[in-house]
Scaffold this motif. Structure first.
Motif, mmCIF file in Angstrom:
data_model
loop_
_atom_site.group_PDB
_atom_site.id
_atom_site.type_symbol
_atom_site.label_atom_id
_atom_site.label_comp_id
_atom_site.label_asym_id
_atom_site.label_seq_id
_atom_site.Cartn_x
_atom_site.Cartn_y
_atom_site.Cartn_z
ATOM 1 N N ASP A 132 -1.750 0.608 3.626
ATOM 2 C CA ASP A 132 -0.941 1.821 3.733
ATOM 3 C C ASP A 132 -0.785 2.196 5.203
ATOM 4 O O ASP A 132 -1.689 1.991 6.015
ATOM 5 N N GLY A 133 0.375 2.740 5.544
ATOM 6 C CA GLY A 133 0.616 3.237 6.887
ATOM 7 C C GLY A 133 0.932 2.169 7.924
ATOM 8 O O GLY A 133 0.969 2.456 9.122
ATOM 9 N N SER A 164 3.831 4.544 0.081
ATOM 10 C CA SER A 164 2.385 4.412 -0.119
ATOM 11 C C SER A 164 2.104 3.590 -1.372
ATOM 12 O O SER A 164 2.912 3.557 -2.310
ATOM 13 N N ASP A 181 -0.091 4.309 -3.535
ATOM 14 C CA ASP A 181 -0.272 5.241 -4.647
ATOM 15 C C ASP A 181 1.050 5.587 -5.317
ATOM 16 O O ASP A 181 1.134 5.670 -6.546
#
Length: 112
Positions: free
Chosen positions: A38-39, A46, A48
């Motif tokens: 992520d990121g 994301s 999620d």
């Protein structure tokens, strides 16, 4: 979205979005594994958000990030577990599909 088969039960793709999941399901995939941390990029969704959308469609999802250190022994073990535990066919994705291909290739000696 470019789905590239590696084996009859495992394919790879570059980054997917929640909007891609209906087509992924229609293509027959029952599980997805994200190999992108992520990121990594500002415009990257994301994990999620992808996981929630996937589960809403009945697709299992797991996050096994492969970062700057490359494919680690721990990530390979997690990928072997994912292959053993998750329904097939499976789609692995990252930025380009290269990490998803590499980690799958690293699991070959542990799956036989």
């Amino acid at each position: 979205m470019d789905l590239r088969p590696v084996t009859p039960t495992y394919s790879v793709s570059g980054q997917i979005s929640a909007e891609d999941l209906a087509a992924i399901k229609a293509a027959g995939f029952k599980s997805i594994v994200c190999h992108r941390p992520d990121g990594e990029a500002p415009d990257q969704p994301s994990f999620d958000s992808i996981r929630q959308a996937a589960e809403g469609l009945g697709i299992e999802a797991r996050h096994i990030p492969v970062g700057p250190m490359g494919v680690t022994a721990e990530a390979v073990r997690e990928m072997v577990d994912a292959i053993d535990e998750m329904p097939q066919p499976m789609l692995g994705y990252c930025r380009s599909g290269a990490r998803s291909t590499a980690i799958f290739q690293h699991t070959a000696h542990l799956r036989n």
